[in-house]
Design a protein around this motif. Structure first.
Motif, PDB file in Angstrom:
ATOM      1  N   SER A   1      12.336  25.851  14.042  1.00  0.00           N
ATOM      2  CA  SER A   1      11.351  26.806  13.540  1.00  0.00           C
ATOM      3  C   SER A   1      10.978  26.534  12.083  1.00  0.00           C
ATOM      4  N   PHE A   2      11.562  25.493  11.495  1.00  0.00           N
ATOM      5  CA  PHE A   2      11.239  25.151  10.109  1.00  0.00           C
ATOM      6  C   PHE A   2      10.393  23.884  10.041  1.00  0.00           C
ATOM      7  N   THR A   3       9.476  23.872   9.087  1.00  0.00           N
ATOM      8  CA  THR A   3       8.607  22.718   8.873  1.00  0.00           C
ATOM      9  C   THR A   3       8.727  22.298   7.420  1.00  0.00           C
ATOM     10  N   ASP A   4       8.848  20.999   7.186  1.00  0.00           N
ATOM     11  CA  ASP A   4       8.824  20.540   5.805  1.00  0.00           C
ATOM     12  C   ASP A   4       7.389  20.180   5.452  1.00  0.00           C
ATOM     13  N   VAL A   5       6.900  20.787   4.387  1.00  0.00           N
ATOM     14  CA  VAL A   5       5.525  20.569   3.950  1.00  0.00           C
ATOM     15  C   VAL A   5       5.551  19.753   2.663  1.00  0.00           C
ATOM     16  N   TRP A   6       4.786  18.655   2.681  1.00  0.00           N
ATOM     17  CA  TRP A   6       4.725  17.751   1.534  1.00  0.00           C
ATOM     18  C   TRP A   6       3.441  18.022   0.771  1.00  0.00           C
ATOM     19  N   PHE A   7       3.575  18.387  -0.483  1.00  0.00           N
ATOM     20  CA  PHE A   7       2.410  18.683  -1.320  1.00  0.00           C
ATOM     21  C   PHE A   7       2.005  17.432  -2.088  1.00  0.00           C
ATOM     22  N   ALA A   8       0.844  17.519  -2.740  1.00  0.00           N
ATOM     23  CA  ALA A   8       0.278  16.346  -3.408  1.00  0.00           C
ATOM     24  C   ALA A   8       1.010  16.006  -4.703  1.00  0.00           C
ATOM     25  N   LEU A   9       0.989  14.711  -5.029  1.00  0.00           N
ATOM     26  CA  LEU A   9       1.559  14.208  -6.279  1.00  0.00           C
ATOM     27  C   LEU A   9       0.436  13.663  -7.145  1.00  0.00           C
ATOM     28  N   THR A  10       0.672  13.601  -8.437  1.00  0.00           N
ATOM     29  CA  THR A  10      -0.258  12.887  -9.306  1.00  0.00           C
ATOM     30  C   THR A  10      -0.031  11.389  -9.074  1.00  0.00           C
ATOM     31  N   PRO A  11      -1.004  10.548  -9.430  1.00  0.00           N
ATOM     32  CA  PRO A  11      -0.815   9.094  -9.257  1.00  0.00           C
ATOM     33  C   PRO A  11       0.440   8.584  -9.974  1.00  0.00           C
ATOM     34  N   GLU A  12       0.740   9.166 -11.138  1.00  0.00           N
ATOM     35  CA  GLU A  12       1.942   8.748 -11.876  1.00  0.00           C
ATOM     36  C   GLU A  12       3.205   9.087 -11.078  1.00  0.00           C
ATOM     37  N   GLU A  13       3.216  10.303 -10.526  1.00  0.00           N
ATOM     38  CA  GLU A  13       4.386  10.714  -9.736  1.00  0.00           C
ATOM     39  C   GLU A  13       4.532   9.869  -8.476  1.00  0.00           C
TER      40      GLU A  13
ATOM     41  N   ILE B   1       6.215   6.699  -9.402  1.00  0.00           N
ATOM     42  CA  ILE B   1       7.658   6.918  -9.601  1.00  0.00           C
ATOM     43  C   ILE B   1       8.345   7.048  -8.248  1.00  0.00           C
ATOM     44  N   ARG B   2       7.724   7.794  -7.337  1.00  0.00           N
ATOM     45  CA  ARG B   2       8.319   7.993  -6.010  1.00  0.00           C
ATOM     46  C   ARG B   2       8.453   6.678  -5.252  1.00  0.00           C
ATOM     47  N   ARG B   3       7.415   5.841  -5.341  1.00  0.00           N
ATOM     48  CA  ARG B   3       7.483   4.542  -4.661  1.00  0.00           C
ATOM     49  C   ARG B   3       8.636   3.704  -5.203  1.00  0.00           C
ATOM     50  N   GLU B   4       8.816   3.760  -6.519  1.00  0.00           N
ATOM     51  CA  GLU B   4       9.899   3.003  -7.142  1.00  0.00           C
ATOM     52  C   GLU B   4      11.263   3.554  -6.702  1.00  0.00           C
ATOM     53  N   GLN B   5      11.364   4.899  -6.632  1.00  0.00           N
ATOM     54  CA  GLN B   5      12.620   5.521  -6.191  1.00  0.00           C
ATOM     55  C   GLN B   5      12.922   5.138  -4.747  1.00  0.00           C
TER      56      GLN B   5
END
Ligand code: ZN
Length: 89
Positions: free
Chosen positions: A21-33, A36-40
């Motif tokens: 019954s739970f959904t994980d919702v992914w919100f938008a990132l700035t291009p900089e973030e 960083i996420r791709r590097e992580q």
């Protein structure tokens, strides 16, 4: 990722809610973030990203409506719904 609990009403598995019954919702990132996420990701980082929140089946539709917004803005708007929905604890 943290175990599911609704960002708005705080319902969780401990309340007897099934995982489904739970959904994980992914919100938008700035291009900089995003950079960083791709590097992580490349370095195999495992943790709970700030732009992801869990929502129960009652609130996932509302959350999806905000998913195109930057996560800070979206979560601020969604946090305001807590009191108004009368379900906050
Ligand atoms: Zn909820």
């Amino acid at each position: 990722m943290r175990p599911p609990d609704c960002f708005i009403c705080q319902r969780s598995l401990r309340d007897g809610e099934p995982y489904s019954s739970f959904t994980d919702v992914w919100f938008a990132l700035t291009p900089e973030e995003e950079a960083i996420r791709r590097e992580q990701d490349r370095q195999g980082w495992v943790g709970h990203p700030p732009e992801v929140e869990w929502f129960c089946d009652k609130h996932s539709a509302l959350a999806e409506e905000h998913a195109h917004l930057h996560w800070r803005e979206a979560l601020e708007l969604l946090a305001r719904q807590r009191g108004q929905l009368g379900e906050a604890r």
